[in-house]
Enzyme design. Structure first.
Site, PDB file in Angstrom:
ATOM      1  N   CYS A  11      -4.945  11.476  -5.050  1.00 54.42           N
ATOM      2  CA  CYS A  11      -4.552  10.180  -5.596  1.00 54.42           C
ATOM      3  C   CYS A  11      -5.287   9.981  -6.913  1.00 54.42           C
ATOM      4  CB  CYS A  11      -4.799   9.035  -4.613  1.00 54.42           C
ATOM      5  SG  CYS A  11      -6.523   8.595  -4.323  1.00 54.42           S
ATOM      6  N   ASN A  14      -9.338   9.294  -5.954  1.00 55.31           N
ATOM      7  CA  ASN A  14      -9.938   9.896  -4.762  1.00 55.31           C
ATOM      8  C   ASN A  14     -10.900   8.887  -4.118  1.00 55.31           C
ATOM      9  OD1 ASN A  14     -11.904  12.880  -3.983  1.00 55.31           O
ATOM     10  ND2 ASN A  14     -10.243  12.005  -2.834  1.00 55.31           N
ATOM     11  N   CYS A  16      -9.354   5.688  -2.354  1.00 65.77           N
ATOM     12  CA  CYS A  16      -8.715   4.972  -1.237  1.00 65.77           C
ATOM     13  C   CYS A  16      -7.774   5.886  -0.449  1.00 65.77           C
ATOM     14  CB  CYS A  16      -7.917   3.757  -1.745  1.00 65.77           C
ATOM     15  SG  CYS A  16      -8.882   2.463  -2.520  1.00 65.77           S
ATOM     16  N   ARG A  17      -6.677   6.268  -1.068  1.00 62.75           N
ATOM     17  CA  ARG A  17      -5.608   6.956  -0.342  1.00 62.75           C
ATOM     18  C   ARG A  17      -5.916   8.401   0.011  1.00 62.75           C
ATOM     19  NH1 ARG A  17      -0.921   5.705  -4.450  1.00 62.75           N
ATOM     20  NH2 ARG A  17      -2.681   6.013  -5.857  1.00 62.75           N
ATOM     21  N   SER A  18      -6.329   9.207  -0.958  1.00 60.01           N
ATOM     22  CA  SER A  18      -6.533  10.630  -0.641  1.00 60.01           C
ATOM     23  C   SER A  18      -7.710  10.875   0.299  1.00 60.01           C
ATOM     24  CB  SER A  18      -6.619  11.489  -1.906  1.00 60.01           C
ATOM     25  OG  SER A  18      -7.652  11.090  -2.763  1.00 60.01           O
ATOM     26  N   ASP A 128      -0.838   2.155  -3.434  1.00 59.07           N
ATOM     27  CA  ASP A 128      -2.268   2.013  -3.710  1.00 59.07           C
ATOM     28  C   ASP A 128      -2.727   0.636  -3.221  1.00 59.07           C
ATOM     29  OD1 ASP A 128      -4.849   1.984  -4.675  1.00 59.07           O
ATOM     30  OD2 ASP A 128      -4.297   2.545  -6.716  1.00 59.07           O
TER      31      ASP A 128
END
Length: 166
Positions: A11, A14, A16-18, A128
């Site tokens: 993301c 690096n 939140c999402r990944s 996001d």
């Protein structure tokens, strides 16, 4: 020993999402007994949060589902990652565009959206949650769990076929 299948979740930061995808997928892979056959990591397309632990909200919501993100630290994707990883899974179209622009042409076939593996969610991206409310972090977990289950199933089939051919 057969080469491990390497999966990289990506993301923007690096943050939140990944890292959430890395943590969720790792837990699913362990539960499925696939962990010994996989290399699992995450990275950023930017250098905003290099060295930082995941967003505390991501860690808190993941922990409620039994996923521990605390050991992870943000890092930026490298040229070596494009060669090393078999699957480079972006969270949204912007990250896919950034990955594609940075990737040597011979490795672009490895880049795809994580949500291509989802079966219960109709979104093609993981939104996001950073600037939104806490519900966004729960939605991210829902989407990632769905895609992680699909990715585990896909890899289970691939590893079974590999074992038959060995």
């Amino acid at each position: 020993m057969t080469k491990k299948i390497a999966i990289l979740f990506v993301c923007m930061a690096n943050y939140c999402r990944s890292p959430t995808a890395e943590g969720v997928f790792r837990s699913r892979a362990i539960a499925a007994g696939l962990d010994p056959f996989l290399l699992i990591a995450s990275a950023a397309t930017s250098n905003y949060r290099i060295g930082h632990a995941p967003d505390p909200r991501s860690s808190e919501h993941a922990a409620r589902r039994g996923i521990d993100l605390r050991a992870q630290r943000a890092r930026r994707i490298t040229l070596e990652d494009f060669e090393r990883f078999d699957h480079i899974l972006g969270m949204d179209h912007q990250n896919i565009a950034m990955l594609t622009a940075a990737c040597p042409p011979q490795y672009r076939h490895k880049i795809g959206l994580l949500m291509q593996f989802a079966s219960r969610s109709d979104s093609d991206v993981v939104p996001d949650p950073y600037g939104g409310d806490v519900d966004g972090f729960e939605l991210v977990l829902d989407y990632i769990e769905d895609a992680a289950d699909g990715l585990v199933a896909s890899l289970r089939e691939r590893l079974a076929a590999r074992a038959k051919g060995a």
